[in-house]
Scaffold this motif. Sequence first.
Motif, PDB file in Angstrom:
ATOM      1  N   ALA A 162      -0.119   7.297   3.680  1.00  0.00           N
ATOM      2  CA  ALA A 162       0.682   7.573   2.482  1.00  0.00           C
ATOM      3  C   ALA A 162      -0.147   7.384   1.224  1.00  0.00           C
ATOM      4  N   PHE A 163      -0.948   6.323   1.209  1.00  0.00           N
ATOM      5  CA  PHE A 163      -1.820   6.055   0.068  1.00  0.00           C
ATOM      6  C   PHE A 163      -2.799   7.209  -0.143  1.00  0.00           C
TER       7      PHE A 163
ATOM      8  N   GLN B 174      11.195   6.537   2.015  1.00  0.00           N
ATOM      9  CA  GLN B 174      10.382   6.109   3.152  1.00  0.00           C
ATOM     10  C   GLN B 174       9.403   7.199   3.574  1.00  0.00           C
ATOM     11  N   LEU B 175       9.275   8.266   2.758  1.00  0.00           N
ATOM     12  CA  LEU B 175       8.421   9.392   3.102  1.00  0.00           C
ATOM     13  C   LEU B 175       7.290   9.563   2.092  1.00  0.00           C
TER      14      LEU B 175
ATOM     15  N   VAL C  46       0.833  -1.196   0.000  1.00  0.00           N
ATOM     16  CA  VAL C  46       0.000   0.000   0.000  1.00  0.00           C
ATOM     17  C   VAL C  46       0.875   1.256   0.000  1.00  0.00           C
ATOM     18  N   PHE C  47       1.936   1.260   0.815  1.00  0.00           N
ATOM     19  CA  PHE C  47       2.824   2.432   0.838  1.00  0.00           C
ATOM     20  C   PHE C  47       3.498   2.645  -0.516  1.00  0.00           C
ATOM     21  N   LEU C  48       4.028   1.584  -1.097  1.00  0.00           N
ATOM     22  CA  LEU C  48       4.774   1.716  -2.352  1.00  0.00           C
ATOM     23  C   LEU C  48       3.873   2.088  -3.527  1.00  0.00           C
ATOM     24  N   ASN C  49       2.580   1.829  -3.424  1.00  0.00           N
ATOM     25  CA  ASN C  49       1.656   2.119  -4.522  1.00  0.00           C
ATOM     26  C   ASN C  49       0.861   3.411  -4.298  1.00  0.00           C
TER      27      ASN C  49
ATOM     28  N   LEU D  45      -0.441   0.643  14.040  1.00  0.00           N
ATOM     29  CA  LEU D  45       0.197   1.884  13.603  1.00  0.00           C
ATOM     30  C   LEU D  45       0.739   1.782  12.183  1.00  0.00           C
ATOM     31  N   VAL D  46       1.499   0.721  11.889  1.00  0.00           N
ATOM     32  CA  VAL D  46       2.141   0.642  10.572  1.00  0.00           C
ATOM     33  C   VAL D  46       1.101   0.552   9.455  1.00  0.00           C
ATOM     34  N   ALA D  47      -0.029  -0.092   9.733  1.00  0.00           N
ATOM     35  CA  ALA D  47      -1.100  -0.138   8.736  1.00  0.00           C
ATOM     36  C   ALA D  47      -1.642   1.258   8.470  1.00  0.00           C
TER      37      ALA D  47
END
Length: 279
Positions: A118-119, A191-192, A73-76, A110-112
């Motif tokens: 970010a998404f 990472q941001l 999810v973060f990378l996309n 938290l990480v989710a």
Amino acid sequence: MGHPEPFLVKYVALGNEDCVFSFYREHYLEFYTAIKEAYPDIQIISNCVGSRVRLDHPADLYDFHIYKNSTWVFLNKTMFDNVPRTGPKVFVSEYAVVEEKPGDGGNGNLVASLAEAAFLTGLEKNSDIVQMASYAPLFVNDNDRTWMPDAIVFNSWQQYGTPSYWMQTFFRESSGALIHPITINSSYSQQLAASAVTWQDSKISFLRVKIVNFGPVAVNLTISASGLEASVNSARSTVTVLTSSNPLDGNSFSRPKKVAPVMSELPNAAEEMQALLVP
């Protein structure tokens, strides 16, 4: 539907994840034609995704669902950057981080919420094509869990919001706000994620910069804003942080706000200022 008087309907989605079936398009067109003839102002939402291939049937929007792990999810977060700007708009009607490993996001942590944040910054930047978005599901009864994660957990006498619920409060002014271009220049840029919006309320202008640190190290940044129509009022500026000591931390009935936003004053607020993003 339990209402004694008619009520306004703006959107109708035809089906739910039914595009995979061969009969869908034929049935869709019959409903589409009948609804448009009777109610031409209603927006029709197709189950078929039009981000890569143009739809072979008329639609005002197409439905997009995403249930993936936090890293995906973060990378996309930029997945809508290059979709066609003509044709139907996008309704991301179901999004949530879902992890295959037990305890790694299945109950909301938290990480989710950081990956989802970010998404959403990516959806904000593409608000010309992404018209709406909604987390799914919203509620779950703790005594009858048929799906995880969910934004709000309740039983007969108490409730709490997951980190994903609190994350969405950072975006509550995004609807109707003015989205601004933003650039990240950092050796930790991978990472941001970030976005910036402005809006007005009672003739007062507000600027909100949201920055997500998805990585394991702290990051020092210089935030620079140019072209503002008004100066920054440091006396009224605040910083709100959503974090915890462990990325897998979540909330519960006993600790409903273990992972929740914490707001404090921001006395150094200015058009150019320093910011520290914790891991």
